[in-house]
Design an enzyme around this catalytic site. Structure first.
Site, mmCIF file in Angstrom:
data_model
loop_
_atom_site.group_PDB
_atom_site.id
_atom_site.type_symbol
_atom_site.label_atom_id
_atom_site.label_comp_id
_atom_site.label_asym_id
_atom_site.label_seq_id
_atom_site.Cartn_x
_atom_site.Cartn_y
_atom_site.Cartn_z
ATOM 1 C CG HIS A 210 -11.458 21.056 26.843
ATOM 2 N ND1 HIS A 210 -12.455 21.952 26.548
ATOM 3 C CD2 HIS A 210 -12.083 19.928 27.296
ATOM 4 C CE1 HIS A 210 -13.642 21.395 26.792
ATOM 5 N NE2 HIS A 210 -13.437 20.174 27.263
ATOM 6 C CD GLU B 49 -9.090 24.402 23.289
ATOM 7 O OE1 GLU B 49 -9.030 23.227 23.713
ATOM 8 O OE2 GLU B 49 -10.114 24.874 22.762
ATOM 9 C CB CYS C 66 -15.576 25.068 25.122
ATOM 10 S SG CYS C 66 -14.390 24.838 26.476
ATOM 11 C CB CYS D 219 -10.697 26.689 26.015
ATOM 12 S SG CYS D 219 -10.520 24.963 26.559
#
Ligand SMILES: [Zn+2]
Length: 151
Positions: free
Chosen positions: A55, A57, A85, A88
């Site tokens: 992801h 992040e 999410c 993260c």
């Protein structure tokens, strides 16, 4: 030099555009240190990197950790175009991140306001300050356009 939240969110949106061009769900992130310098950038890349943790992040946090030579990112702010999410938000707590700024809410998997607020649990002794809704409209529009081309 510390710039506005919008300035940094535009840099995160640039990353989201790159992700989209690569066929990845367009989410982008940057990590900014206490002096206002961007020390990590990331874009969503789970498909290309065959990495479920790929992801935006996570990629930005990893780069920031490398830059600082420390897994603790105290004093740092993460800017991301979409509500994070559970993975993260967990990484942000592990990083002792000072502040999170995000754009659009993610109604299905968002873990800051939409489905739950994992950052405001009493069992964490670390608290992350949150600002939401920064440049939410362009972030959402980019996601909409991306999914429209997939149908
Ligand atoms: Zn995530």
């Amino acid at each position: 030099m510390i710039r506005s939240d919008e300035f940094y969110m535009h840099r995160a949106l640039d990353q989201a555009h790159l992700a989209s061009a690569e066929g990845e769900v367009p989410v982008g992130a940057v990590v900014v240190d206490a002096l206002g310098t961007i020390i990590g950038v990331g874009r969503n890349s789970p498909v290309a990197s065959c990495d479920p943790s790929g992801h935006a992040e996570i990629r930005a946090l990893r780069e920031a950790g490398q830059q600082l030579g420390n897994y603790r990112l105290e004093g740092c702010t993460l800017f991301v175009t979409l509500e994070p999410c559970m993975m993260c938000t967990g990484a942000m707590v592990h990083a002792r991140l000072t502040r999170l700024v995000y754009g659009a809410p993610e109604p299905r998997t968002g873990m800051v306001e939409s489905k739950a607020n994992l950052l405001a649990q009493p069992w964490f002794n670390h608290q992350v300050a949150v600002t939401s809704g920064v440049l939410a409209v362009p972030a959402k529009k980019l996601l909409k356009q991306f999914f429209a081309t997939k149908r």
